[in-house]
Design an enzyme around this catalytic site. Structure first.
Site, PDB file in Angstrom:
ATOM      1  N   LEU A  27       0.851  -1.184   0.000  1.00 36.14           N
ATOM      2  CA  LEU A  27       0.000   0.000   0.000  1.00 36.14           C
ATOM      3  C   LEU A  27       0.886   1.232   0.000  1.00 36.14           C
ATOM      4  CD1 LEU A  27      -2.708  -1.098   2.616  1.00 36.14           C
ATOM      5  CD2 LEU A  27      -2.606  -1.581   0.165  1.00 36.14           C
ATOM      6  N   ASP A  28       1.004   1.857  -1.156  1.00 38.28           N
ATOM      7  CA  ASP A  28       1.918   2.987  -1.331  1.00 38.28           C
ATOM      8  C   ASP A  28       1.346   4.256  -0.690  1.00 38.28           C
ATOM      9  OD1 ASP A  28       4.154   4.467  -2.722  1.00 38.28           O
ATOM     10  OD2 ASP A  28       2.415   5.428  -3.653  1.00 38.28           O
TER      11      ASP A  28
END
Length: 562
Positions: free
Chosen positions: A227-228
Site C-alpha cells: 500500500l503505497d
C-alpha cells in the site's frame, strides 16, 4: 463478510448507500469464487525479496517483462524467491507512481500474460498506489469534464482553507488549480505533485473503484500487496491528515477483503515516518498490516558505518518489540526512493542528521526537502545509491565492497523479511546523468540498463559490480539456509564497545542460534564473545575460539554458530 460490513459502518457512519454496499460485497464474493491460486501461508528464513522495475532491463523489440523474466531465471532465481515489481502500469511521471490505469500493464513492459509467466517462476508483490493517480488518467479527465458521477472522486478545497496543520512530504503546493469544462477553477488536493491527484475515499464510489483494483491484483496472483503512501489516504482539514483513524480502518478493510478472497496474501504498508507511527499499522497484530517497512534501518545502518559506532543502532534495535508470528518487519536498506530521514528523528539528534546530510552532499548525494507547519523546510530524504552513500569518492573499490557487504550483513541478520533493491545487487553508482535527464533527484538511484551491457559488466567488465553481485548473492543464499534467521525468531543485543554490534538470533525453546558480530569501524577491533566457548563462522567456514578475544578487521563481520 461480517468484519467487512462492520468496517464499512465504522468508516462511513451509516452514510454508505445500501445499493453501493451490495455492489461492493457482490464484487468481493465474485472475486473469492474466482481466485484459485494458493498463497504461502506464512514467512520463513528462505523469503528474500528483490525490489525492481518491470522495465529494468531492455532489449530491442522485446517487452521488458519478458527480458526481466529471462534475466531473473538465469541470474536471480536462486537468490530471491519473491519479486516486488514496482508499478508496471501506464503512467505519466514519478517512474510509475502517477498511474493512468490501474488495470492495464504498461505496453512497454508487456501484458498481463507476461506477469503470469513470471509468476510461474517466483512469487510476486504488486504496488497498490492507493492514495493518488495521474492527472492524465481517465478518472480525472471525467472529473474535469464534469461527467455525471465524478464530481466527488477527488478533493476540492477553497484556496483560503487553513491547511497549515497538514503533514507535508514535499515542498510543492498542497492544492493545485485545474480548470473544469465550464471554465470554473478548482483547487485539488495533491499531496505529492501536481501530476498526482489524491483520491477522495470519503466518496463510497471511490472505495468501490479502489477495492476493484485490489480484487484485480488478487485475481492476478499478487502474493504481497504494498500500500503505497497509505498514511495519507483520509483527509480531514484541521488535522495533520496523516495516520488518521479512518486511514487505519481502510487498511483493516483491505486486509479483511484479502483474507476473504485470497487467504495468505500479505498486506504491507509503506509509511516513511518515525518508528512509532510506522508500527501503528500492525494494528492489534491480527487486523491490519502483516508487514510494515522498517524505515529506520537504512539511515541508522548508514549512520553507524559513517560514524564507526553502533551506539544509536544498538539502542534502537534493543527497543524493537517483536510481535510473535502474526506480523513482521519488511527490512531494507535501499529502494526506488531516497534514504528517508524522518524515521531517524528521535533516534539520532538533529545535529547528527544534519551532519550526515552535509557529509553525503559533499560526496555527491542529493537532498530532498519537506515543508514544516511553521513554514520552515527540513531534509526529508537523501537521494543516493546505497553503495555511494556508504563511501567517499576517493575510496578504493575493495573498501567500497567491504562496507557494502557489512551493511547487508546487518540487514540480513535483523528480524523480518529482507528486501534488496535491484540497484544494490547490481552495485550501482550515482546516476547523475539520469538526474539531468529526468529533472528530479530520485533518478540518481533508478538507472535502467541495456541487457547486454549489464550482463557484460557482471561477467567481469566491471570488477566492483561483479564482486558485489556474486558475493552479495552468495551471502543471501547462505542466509536462507539458517533457520535461526526465521523472521519470527527473537533477537538479543549485547553490550560492547561502540565499534561493535553484537546480536543473537535464536529460536524459542531450541539450541539453534546465530551470534552475529559486526565491526563498524575502519580499524581492527577485539571482540569478547558472550555465552559460548566454541563457534563456527558460517560465512568463512572457520572455527572460532570464544574463550579468547576475537580480532575483527575493518568492516568485518561474522555469523557464528555454537
Amino acid at each position: 463478510m461480517e468484519i467487512i460490513n462492520a468496517l464499512i459502518d465504522k468508516i462511513y457512519a451509516g452514510s454508505f448507500p445500501v445499493g453501493a454496499r451490495e455492489r461492493l460485497l457482490s464484487h468481493i464474493r465474485a472475486a473469492r469464487d474466482t481466485v484459485k491460486m494458493p498463497r504461502k501461508p506464512h514467512w520463513d528464513e528462505k523469503d528474500v525479496v528483490l525490489i525492481t522495475y518491470a522495465d529494468q532491463f531492455r532489449e530491442s523489440e522485446a517487452p521488458t517483462l519478458q527480458t526481466f523474466s529471462r534475466f531473473y531465471q538465469q541470474h536471480l532465481q536462486s537468490t530471491f524467491n519473491l519479486v516486488h515489481l514496482l508499478p508496471f502500469f501506464p503512467y505519466t511521471s514519478d517512474d510509475g507512481f502517477s498511474v493512468v490505469d490501474y488495470h492495464q500493464v504498461n505496453p512497454i513492459c508487456g501484458e498481463w500474460q507476461d506477469i503470469a509467466e513470471l509468476h510461474t517462476h517466483t512469487r510476486l508483490m504488486f504496488d497498490f498506489v492507493c492514495n493518488h493517480m495521474s492527472a492524465k488518467s481517465p478518472w480525472f479527465r471525467h472529473f474535469l469534464a464534469q461527467d455525471p458521477g465524478w464530481d466527488d472522486f477527488f478533493i476540492s478545497m477553497p484556496p483560503a482553507t487553513d491547511l497549515s496543520a497538514v503533514t507535508r512530504p514535499r515542498t510543492s503546493p498542497l492544492l493545485t488549480p485545474f480548470t473544469l469544462a465550464n471554465g470554473e477553477t478548482r483547487f485539488i488536493w495533491t499531496t505529492f505533485s501536481a501530476d498526482q491527484i489524491d483520491l477522495n475515499f470519503a466518496n463510497p464510489e471511490v472505495l468501490i473503484s479502489m477495492v476493484d483494483v485490489l480484487l484485480d491484483y488478487l485475481k492476478k496472483g499478487a502474493d504481497y500487496v504494498r500500500l503505497d503512501a497509505v498514511g495519507y489516504m483520509w483527509k480531514t482539514p484541521g488535522t495533520n491528515c496523516i495516520h488518521l483513524e479512518k486511514t487505519h480502518q481502510l487498511v483493516k478493510l483491505f486486509r479483511a477483503i484479502a483474507n476473504v478472497v485470497a487467504p495468505g496474501t500479505v498486506i504491507i504498508t509503506e509509511t516513511n515516518v518515525p518508528h512509532k507511527d510506522n508500527i501503528s499499522y500492525f494494528g492489534d497484530g491480527e487486523d491490519e498490516a502483516q508487514m510494515v517497512y522498517q524505515f529506520s534501518l537504512p539511515p541508522l545502518v548508514l549512520h553507524a558505518i559513517h560514524s564507526g559506532s553502533a551506539r544509536a543502532l544498538r539502542q534502537w534495535a534493543s527497543s524493537l518489540e517483536l510481535s510473535g508470528n502474526t506480523t513482521t518487519f519488511f527490512n531494507f536498506l535501499a529502494s526506488h526512493d531516497g534514504i528517508g530521514l524522518n524515521p531517524a528523528r528521535g533516534i539520532l539528534s538533529e545535529p547528527e542528521i544534519n551532519a550526515l546530510v552535509r557529509d553525503l552532499a559533499l560526496e555527491g548525494a542529493l537532498v530532498s526537502y519537506k515543508n514544516n507547519p511553521d513554514g520552515t523546510t527540513s531534509p526529508y530524504e537523501i537521494n543516493v545509491t546505497y553503495l555511494d552513500a556508504l563511501n567517499k569518492q576517493e575510496d578504493d573499490d575493495e573498501t567500497r565492497l567491504r562496507r557494502f557487504l557489512l551493511a547487508h550483513g546487518i540487514l540480513l541478520a535483523f528480524p523480518g523479511v529482507p528486501a534488496i533493491y535491484i540497484q544494490s545487487i547490481l552495485g550501482a553508482r550515482n546516476d547523475r546523468e539520469g538526474v539531468r535527464a529526468a529533472g528530479h533527484n530520485r533518478a540518481i538511484n533508478r538507472e535502467k540498463y541495456a541487457l547486454r551491457e549489464i550482463e557484460q559488466a557482471l561477467a567481469g567488465e566491471n570488477w566492483l559490480r561483479q564482486q558485489i553481485f556474486n558475493r552479495l548473492s552468495a551471502l543471501i543464499q547462505l542466509r536462507t539456509r539458517q533457520p535461526a534467521f526465521h523472521p519470527d525468531n527473537a533477537m538479543t543485543l549485547f553490550d560492547s564497545e561502540n565499534a561493535l554490534l553484537i546480536l543473537k538470533r535464536h529460536r524459542p525453546e531450541s539450541q539453534d542460534s546465530l551470534l552475529c558480530v559486526f565491526n563498524l569501524s575502519s580499524r581492527q577491533v577485539e571482540a569478547h564473545l558472550p555465552e559460548m566457548d566454541k563457534f563456527h563462522d558460517v560465512i568463512s567456514g572457520e572455527k572460532v575460539d570464544g574463550t579468547q578475544p576475537v580480532q575483527l578487521d575493518a568492516w568485518q563481520f561474522m555469523w557464528l554458530r555454537g
